[in-house]
Scaffold this motif. Structure first.
Motif, PDB file in Angstrom:
ATOM      1  N   LYS A 164      -5.334  21.020  28.922  1.00  0.00           N
ATOM      2  CA  LYS A 164      -3.960  21.152  29.407  1.00  0.00           C
ATOM      3  C   LYS A 164      -3.461  19.819  29.958  1.00  0.00           C
ATOM      4  O   LYS A 164      -2.350  19.384  29.657  1.00  0.00           O
ATOM      5  N   LEU A 165      -4.278  19.152  30.767  1.00  0.00           N
ATOM      6  CA  LEU A 165      -3.882  17.859  31.327  1.00  0.00           C
ATOM      7  C   LEU A 165      -3.698  16.807  30.229  1.00  0.00           C
ATOM      8  O   LEU A 165      -2.870  15.910  30.365  1.00  0.00           O
ATOM      9  N   SER A 166      -4.460  16.951  29.142  1.00  0.00           N
ATOM     10  CA  SER A 166      -4.375  16.005  28.024  1.00  0.00           C
ATOM     11  C   SER A 166      -3.310  16.407  27.016  1.00  0.00           C
ATOM     12  O   SER A 166      -3.126  15.731  26.005  1.00  0.00           O
ATOM     13  N   ARG A 167      -2.648  17.508  27.287  1.00  0.00           N
ATOM     14  CA  ARG A 167      -1.644  18.046  26.380  1.00  0.00           C
ATOM     15  C   ARG A 167      -2.219  18.317  24.990  1.00  0.00           C
ATOM     16  O   ARG A 167      -1.627  17.988  23.963  1.00  0.00           O
ATOM     17  N   LEU A 168      -3.408  18.920  24.976  1.00  0.00           N
ATOM     18  CA  LEU A 168      -4.073  19.287  23.725  1.00  0.00           C
ATOM     19  C   LEU A 168      -4.088  20.799  23.595  1.00  0.00           C
ATOM     20  O   LEU A 168      -4.290  21.513  24.572  1.00  0.00           O
ATOM     21  N   ARG A 169      -3.911  21.273  22.384  1.00  0.00           N
ATOM     22  CA  ARG A 169      -4.015  22.705  22.117  1.00  0.00           C
ATOM     23  C   ARG A 169      -5.286  22.898  21.307  1.00  0.00           C
ATOM     24  O   ARG A 169      -5.377  22.462  20.164  1.00  0.00           O
ATOM     25  N   LEU A 170      -6.300  23.514  21.919  1.00  0.00           N
ATOM     26  CA  LEU A 170      -7.587  23.702  21.258  1.00  0.00           C
ATOM     27  C   LEU A 170      -7.801  25.170  20.923  1.00  0.00           C
ATOM     28  O   LEU A 170      -7.490  26.051  21.728  1.00  0.00           O
ATOM     29  N   THR A 171      -8.374  25.404  19.757  1.00  0.00           N
ATOM     30  CA  THR A 171      -8.755  26.771  19.403  1.00  0.00           C
ATOM     31  C   THR A 171     -10.003  27.131  20.210  1.00  0.00           C
ATOM     32  O   THR A 171     -10.641  26.268  20.822  1.00  0.00           O
ATOM     33  N   ASN A 172     -10.381  28.410  20.175  1.00  0.00           N
ATOM     34  CA  ASN A 172     -11.586  28.844  20.887  1.00  0.00           C
ATOM     35  C   ASN A 172     -12.820  28.118  20.360  1.00  0.00           C
ATOM     36  O   ASN A 172     -13.704  27.724  21.130  1.00  0.00           O
ATOM     37  N   GLU A 173     -12.859  27.919  19.051  1.00  0.00           N
ATOM     38  CA  GLU A 173     -13.992  27.210  18.440  1.00  0.00           C
ATOM     39  C   GLU A 173     -14.034  25.750  18.905  1.00  0.00           C
ATOM     40  O   GLU A 173     -15.098  25.219  19.227  1.00  0.00           O
ATOM     41  N   GLU A 174     -12.866  25.124  18.948  1.00  0.00           N
ATOM     42  CA  GLU A 174     -12.800  23.727  19.411  1.00  0.00           C
ATOM     43  C   GLU A 174     -13.168  23.606  20.886  1.00  0.00           C
ATOM     44  O   GLU A 174     -13.827  22.651  21.296  1.00  0.00           O
ATOM     45  N   GLN A 175     -12.756  24.576  21.677  1.00  0.00           N
ATOM     46  CA  GLN A 175     -13.124  24.565  23.098  1.00  0.00           C
ATOM     47  C   GLN A 175     -14.637  24.666  23.262  1.00  0.00           C
ATOM     48  O   GLN A 175     -15.226  23.940  24.058  1.00  0.00           O
ATOM     49  N   THR A 176     -15.253  25.558  22.505  1.00  0.00           N
ATOM     50  CA  THR A 176     -16.701  25.726  22.583  1.00  0.00           C
ATOM     51  C   THR A 176     -17.421  24.450  22.147  1.00  0.00           C
ATOM     52  O   THR A 176     -18.366  24.005  22.808  1.00  0.00           O
ATOM     53  N   GLN A 177     -16.960  23.847  21.061  1.00  0.00           N
ATOM     54  CA  GLN A 177     -17.566  22.602  20.572  1.00  0.00           C
ATOM     55  C   GLN A 177     -17.371  21.468  21.581  1.00  0.00           C
ATOM     56  O   GLN A 177     -18.299  20.705  21.860  1.00  0.00           O
ATOM     57  N   TYR A 182       7.656  -1.571  36.234  1.00  0.00           N
ATOM     58  CA  TYR A 182       8.446  -0.560  35.535  1.00  0.00           C
ATOM     59  C   TYR A 182       8.303   0.758  36.280  1.00  0.00           C
ATOM     60  O   TYR A 182       7.194   1.208  36.571  1.00  0.00           O
ATOM     61  N   ILE A 183       9.395   1.412  36.590  1.00  0.00           N
ATOM     62  CA  ILE A 183       9.379   2.698  37.265  1.00  0.00           C
ATOM     63  C   ILE A 183       9.569   3.773  36.199  1.00  0.00           C
ATOM     64  O   ILE A 183      10.539   3.744  35.450  1.00  0.00           O
ATOM     65  N   VAL A 184       8.610   4.708  36.123  1.00  0.00           N
ATOM     66  CA  VAL A 184       8.647   5.763  35.108  1.00  0.00           C
ATOM     67  C   VAL A 184       8.591   7.116  35.790  1.00  0.00           C
ATOM     68  O   VAL A 184       8.075   7.246  36.910  1.00  0.00           O
ATOM     69  N   PRO A 185       9.130   8.156  35.165  1.00  0.00           N
ATOM     70  CA  PRO A 185       9.078   9.492  35.775  1.00  0.00           C
ATOM     71  C   PRO A 185       7.641  10.021  35.770  1.00  0.00           C
ATOM     72  O   PRO A 185       6.826   9.673  34.928  1.00  0.00           O
ATOM     73  N   GLN A 186       7.362  10.874  36.744  1.00  0.00           N
ATOM     74  CA  GLN A 186       6.042  11.499  36.827  1.00  0.00           C
ATOM     75  C   GLN A 186       5.890  12.479  35.668  1.00  0.00           C
ATOM     76  O   GLN A 186       6.779  13.259  35.390  1.00  0.00           O
ATOM     77  N   VAL A 187       4.746  12.407  34.956  1.00  0.00           N
ATOM     78  CA  VAL A 187       4.539  13.274  33.799  1.00  0.00           C
ATOM     79  C   VAL A 187       3.386  14.250  33.983  1.00  0.00           C
ATOM     80  O   VAL A 187       3.267  15.204  33.235  1.00  0.00           O
ATOM     81  N   ILE A 188       2.524  14.016  34.955  1.00  0.00           N
ATOM     82  CA  ILE A 188       1.382  14.919  35.169  1.00  0.00           C
ATOM     83  C   ILE A 188       1.675  15.775  36.381  1.00  0.00           C
ATOM     84  O   ILE A 188       1.975  15.276  37.462  1.00  0.00           O
ATOM     85  N   GLU A 189       1.611  17.076  36.171  1.00  0.00           N
ATOM     86  CA  GLU A 189       1.844  18.031  37.252  1.00  0.00           C
ATOM     87  C   GLU A 189       0.546  18.726  37.595  1.00  0.00           C
ATOM     88  O   GLU A 189      -0.318  18.904  36.751  1.00  0.00           O
TER      89      GLU A 189
END
Length: 96
Positions: free
Chosen positions: A13-26, A88-95
């Motif tokens: 979630k923090l990496s903005r990745l969508r993993l399947t159950n198989e990918e999570q297990t691996q 450089y001032i950038v908006p916060q992206v991690i919540e």
């Protein structure tokens, strides 16, 4: 230190990745293998071993330490939406 599937879900979630159950297990298996290897490495006795910058006996070619370019920061930052103290001032992206 062993991770759980909940840890992998949070990392994804923090990496903005969508993993399947198989990918999570691996991913869980691979991360736990990495942590196990790090634990083994931490148990190695390194007393009396000098730190190395390079694994081979290599002489580094050094150059004279002198300025070769002028400062272009103002030119580069002129197009930035917001700059403060040359940063450089950038908006916060991690919540949380």
């Amino acid at each position: 230190m062993a991770l759980t599937l909940n840890d992998v879900e949070k990392i994804a979630k923090l990496s903005r990745l969508r993993l399947t159950n198989e990918e999570q297990t691996q991913t869980l298996k691979e991360l736990n293998d990495i942590f196990a290897m790090v634990e083994k490495m931490q148990n190695v006795d390194t007393d009396g071993v000098d730190p190395m910058a390079h694994p081979h006996e290599v002489a580094l070619r050094l150059r004279e330490d002198r300025v070769t370019e002028s400062d272009h920061a103002a030119e580069y930052q002129a197009v930035a939406p917001e700059v403060r103290n040359r940063l450089y001032i950038v908006p916060q992206v991690i919540e949380e």
